[in-house]
Design a protein around this motif. Sequence first.
Motif, mmCIF file in Angstrom:
data_model
loop_
_atom_site.group_PDB
_atom_site.id
_atom_site.type_symbol
_atom_site.label_atom_id
_atom_site.label_comp_id
_atom_site.label_asym_id
_atom_site.label_seq_id
_atom_site.Cartn_x
_atom_site.Cartn_y
_atom_site.Cartn_z
ATOM 1 N N UNK A 196 0.161 -39.826 27.165
ATOM 2 C CA UNK A 196 -0.810 -40.839 27.576
ATOM 3 C C UNK A 196 -0.109 -42.074 28.133
ATOM 4 N N UNK A 197 0.962 -42.494 27.481
ATOM 5 C CA UNK A 197 1.717 -43.641 27.988
ATOM 6 C C UNK A 197 2.335 -43.337 29.353
ATOM 7 N N UNK A 225 -3.385 -50.411 29.265
ATOM 8 C CA UNK A 225 -4.403 -49.945 28.315
ATOM 9 C C UNK A 225 -4.047 -48.571 27.754
ATOM 10 N N UNK A 226 -3.455 -47.694 28.576
ATOM 11 C CA UNK A 226 -3.154 -46.329 28.122
ATOM 12 C C UNK A 226 -2.265 -46.303 26.879
ATOM 13 N N UNK A 227 -1.097 -46.959 26.859
ATOM 14 C CA UNK A 227 -0.292 -46.946 25.624
ATOM 15 C C UNK A 227 -0.919 -47.748 24.507
ATOM 16 N N UNK A 228 -1.712 -48.780 24.847
ATOM 17 C CA UNK A 228 -2.370 -49.552 23.797
ATOM 18 C C UNK A 228 -3.367 -48.712 23.018
ATOM 19 N N UNK A 229 -3.947 -47.704 23.676
ATOM 20 C CA UNK A 229 -4.871 -46.793 22.985
ATOM 21 C C UNK A 229 -4.122 -45.626 22.348
ATOM 22 N N UNK A 244 -9.336 -39.057 19.056
ATOM 23 C CA UNK A 244 -9.101 -40.263 19.852
ATOM 24 C C UNK A 244 -8.287 -39.946 21.100
ATOM 25 N N UNK A 245 -7.276 -39.110 20.967
ATOM 26 C CA UNK A 245 -6.474 -38.740 22.144
ATOM 27 C C UNK A 245 -7.287 -37.903 23.131
ATOM 28 N N UNK A 277 -5.717 -32.105 32.382
ATOM 29 C CA UNK A 277 -6.585 -32.610 31.316
ATOM 30 C C UNK A 277 -7.368 -31.474 30.680
ATOM 31 N N UNK A 278 -7.795 -30.511 31.473
ATOM 32 C CA UNK A 278 -8.510 -29.358 30.928
ATOM 33 C C UNK A 278 -7.633 -28.572 29.964
ATOM 34 N N UNK A 279 -6.381 -28.344 30.336
ATOM 35 C CA UNK A 279 -5.475 -27.586 29.472
ATOM 36 C C UNK A 279 -5.156 -28.347 28.190
ATOM 37 N N UNK A 280 -4.894 -29.643 28.313
ATOM 38 C CA UNK A 280 -4.591 -30.446 27.125
ATOM 39 C C UNK A 280 -5.809 -30.526 26.211
ATOM 40 N N UNK A 281 -6.992 -30.718 26.799
ATOM 41 C CA UNK A 281 -8.204 -30.772 25.987
ATOM 42 C C UNK A 281 -8.462 -29.473 25.250
#
Length: 335
Positions: A196-197, A225-229, A244-245, A277-281
């Motif tokens: 994500x970072x 914002x990406x690493x902050x989340x 959350x991820x 994103x589909x594969x990670x999800x």
Amino acid sequence: MLRTGATRLALRSLTPAVRPTAKVARAVSAIQWTAHFNSATCKRPQLPMAQSKPIQTAILRRTLADKIDLEAEKKYAQEKLKPDPERVSATSSIHPFVGEVGGAPAAEQVDMMSGVKGDVDTIKSTFDLSAVPRQANILGLAGVLPYFATSMGTVLCAWEINHSNAGYGYLMSADTAETLLHILEPLQVGYGAVILSFLGAIHWGLEFAGYGGYHGYRRYAIGVVAPAVAWPTVLMPLEYALITQFCAFTMLYYIDTRATYRGWTPPWFAIYRFVLTFLVGAAIVVSLVGRGQIAHRVGRVPGAVDRIKELRDGAEDRLAEDEKAARAHDKAKAK
């Protein structure tokens, strides 16, 4: 065969005329749609129904049905149908009720599989990575392998724990599977935070290069914002961290898609991000399903928050013991 004029008038006034479609009209002759009885009924004056509105047409038909000329009907009742072989054919009284396109040429028939073919083409175009540079495609797909490895490892450990007999499974014991599970869980969460970072940092690189122009804080904010989340998820319990991820990956994909439409990224970046994103999800969902199968049998690994809480509770206990020992010492000294 006799046919009364009353039945013909009722059928004409109450039943709407059947109009063939354009395709059927070309394939079927007009004889199929008009009946010629060679009688006086064919010479009746017809109202211009086609020029009226549908509601007005219905009212006129109802009015004609209510007002019947009884004398004319008696005359029509005595009338006999005369044969007319010249106007009768094998298809003059046939209506293709099985399908309105029954007589249409083969080239004009509707393709019943067109919808399915369109959906298949849409799926192919959605996952089409032919426009992505070869190096980025290979490295991006390789970056998903650790996610799938940890997800499949979670499912394997959960299966071994659930199917162990007297503490022994097929490939490993239940204790070994639980220990391996506690190793895989933080690895997956930590790797997700790193990815994500990294995805957020891509927008900093695009801003440095001036791709699509310079947009300043609007594009820098994505990389902040990406690493902050992402990084606070390493302190959360496993289920909350993965959920959350998952939401963070989905939201970042939406942001990347909007950036592509605005010209901030290469044109292929939106499709590239969708596939990854589909594969990670899918990997995250598999991990959640595997972990849910053993939630009642295996406890979670103590996280950083649990350790901090343990240190705080331990400090309070030690402080209470020290105060108790000091009071006992003071009492003994006073005596």
